[in-house]
Motif scaffolding. Structure first.
Motif, PDB file in Angstrom:
ATOM      1  N   LEU A 326       0.825  -1.210   0.000  1.00 16.44           N
ATOM      2  CA  LEU A 326       0.000   0.000   0.000  1.00 16.44           C
ATOM      3  C   LEU A 326       0.858   1.258   0.000  1.00 16.44           C
ATOM      4  O   LEU A 326       0.514   2.259  -0.639  1.00 16.44           O
ATOM      5  N   ALA A 327       1.993   1.227   0.703  1.00 19.23           N
ATOM      6  CA  ALA A 327       2.893   2.368   0.687  1.00 19.23           C
ATOM      7  C   ALA A 327       3.468   2.574  -0.706  1.00 19.23           C
ATOM      8  O   ALA A 327       3.598   3.720  -1.192  1.00 19.23           O
ATOM      9  N   GLY A 328       3.827   1.468  -1.376  1.00 23.36           N
ATOM     10  CA  GLY A 328       4.345   1.577  -2.733  1.00 23.36           C
ATOM     11  C   GLY A 328       3.319   2.095  -3.712  1.00 23.36           C
ATOM     12  O   GLY A 328       3.675   2.693  -4.741  1.00 23.36           O
ATOM     13  N   MET A 329       2.046   1.889  -3.428  1.00 22.14           N
ATOM     14  CA  MET A 329       0.961   2.386  -4.270  1.00 22.14           C
ATOM     15  C   MET A 329       0.551   3.804  -3.882  1.00 22.14           C
ATOM     16  O   MET A 329      -0.351   4.382  -4.498  1.00 22.14           O
ATOM     17  N   ALA A 330       1.190   4.372  -2.878  1.00 21.95           N
ATOM     18  CA  ALA A 330       0.855   5.712  -2.374  1.00 21.95           C
ATOM     19  C   ALA A 330      -0.570   5.767  -1.839  1.00 21.95           C
ATOM     20  O   ALA A 330      -1.229   6.811  -1.905  1.00 21.95           O
ATOM     21  N   CYS A 331      -1.048   4.655  -1.276  1.00 24.28           N
ATOM     22  CA  CYS A 331      -2.367   4.620  -0.641  1.00 24.28           C
ATOM     23  C   CYS A 331      -2.272   4.917   0.847  1.00 24.28           C
ATOM     24  O   CYS A 331      -3.257   5.318   1.474  1.00 24.28           O
ATOM     25  N   ILE A 332      -1.104   4.690   1.430  1.00 21.58           N
ATOM     26  CA  ILE A 332      -0.823   5.071   2.810  1.00 21.58           C
ATOM     27  C   ILE A 332       0.576   5.669   2.838  1.00 21.58           C
ATOM     28  O   ILE A 332       1.357   5.529   1.910  1.00 21.58           O
TER      29      ILE A 332
END
Length: 334
Positions: A326-332
């Motif tokens: 999720l961090a890599g997807m810029a969601c968090i």
């Protein structure tokens, strides 16, 4: 020309660096392999049509080489002196899959024949049809029900045939990929929206049906540990990973909710009925529609052969793997 077999050894400051050519280094599994190899002390080359631009923006230590995986001469030149060729290249967005995939594997085979490198191919479950369910092993029949699965089978058949002429290869099959830098996947394209906060998740599976996932860094680590056991590998060899097994479809959703700080995360049903219409305009939607069967019945690949060789399978905890994704997807926030 007869290939010269190059033994695979773990590089140290006092030994000559092993060279790896990674095709598809900007993709999910290619990037994961490149980073793991660099950490192990390998010299990593990557082929790209805009090599100078990539080199200017990259500080990881990858040696970017100008070229195209569709051009056999470019692949052969980049693979000179390489001990392995990681074949992780795919047409972006699944465009022209049938026309591009097989020529690219042929080019890697030609380069491996010249350099003596072993080809490393990240495999999938698409090779298998219902006759291999629910727990296919490496020797299970491969009767795919999709176009992409049929092409995957052809890729492996070409590697198997090339092994008779001295070209070594390794295929590691795993479930649905998720992880940092994975653009075309169920996780990042079908369930969540990159760049947006997590407010709900769209889950494609039936309630109570198990699903097999594979975290990219775990897949890369598994392949590298097998590479480091070259003496245990056949000329053409295949292994299955267990990865992250979600027995009823709730573990992945719950891990997403915890990582996003939303334990009451809303779950939406996937709009399968829309896929045929969207597939007329969006290749990705067409490909997702083809593998609907994998969400309607459980498939859990048998990893006993992998365990016999490695002793254990690399496995990142659910929460850590999902949080990193999720961090890599810029969601968090990272």
């Amino acid at each position: 020309m007869q290939p010269t077999k190059q033994p695979i050894t773990l590089a140290t400051p006092t030994t000559t660096q092993q060279i790896a050519l990674v095709l598809g280094a900007t993709g999910g599994i290619g990037n994961a392999m490149a980073q793991k190899l660099l950490q192990r002390g390998w010299q990593v080359r990557a082929l790209h049509r805009r090599a100078a631009q990539m080199a200017a923006a990259d500080s990881s230590g990858i040696d970017w080489r100008q070229g195209d995986a569709m051009q056999q001469a470019d692949v052969i030149a980049a693979a000179e002196g390489a001990a392995i060729i990681v074949h992780a290249v795919n047409p972006p967005g699944y465009r022209n899959w049938g026309e591009l995939v097989l020529p690219m594997i042929d080019n890697s085979i030609a380069a491996a024949r010249m350099s003596g490198a072993r080809i490393i191919l990240p495999g999938t479950v698409y090779n298998y049809g219902a006759d291999a369910f629910p727990a296919p092993s490496e020797s299970s029949p491969q009767n795919p029900v999709t176009r992409k699965g049929a092409i995957r089978v052809q890729m492996e058949q070409r590697l198997r045939s090339a092994a008779q002429g001295g070209v070594r290869s390794l295929v590691v099959r795993a479930g649905d990929f998720f992880g940092p830098h994975m653009a075309n996947s169920w996780f990042s394209q079908g369930m969540l929206k990159p760049g947006l906060p997590v407010t709900a998740v769209t889950y494609p599976g039936k309630r109570g049906i198990g699903h097999q996932w594979a975290y990219l860094p775990d897949v890369a680590e598994t392949m590298i540990r097998l590479i480091e056991r070259e003496e245990a590998l056949a000329a053409f060899d295949t292994f299955h990973m267990q990865g992250h097994w979600d027995a009823d479809g709730t573990l992945m959703v719950a891990a997403i909710g915890r990582a996003a700080g939303r334990p009451d995360l809303k779950v939406k049903s996937f709009p399968w009925w829309l896929m045929p219409a969207l597939g007329l305009f969006l290749p990705l939607m067409r490909e997702l529609s083809e593998v609907a069967y994998l969400w309607r019945q459980p498939l859990r690949m048998d990893n006993r052969r992998l365990l016999k060789v490695l002793g254990s399978e690399p496995h990142t905890a659910w929460d850590q793997a999902v949080q990193s994704t999720l961090a890599g997807m810029a969601c968090i926030k990272a």
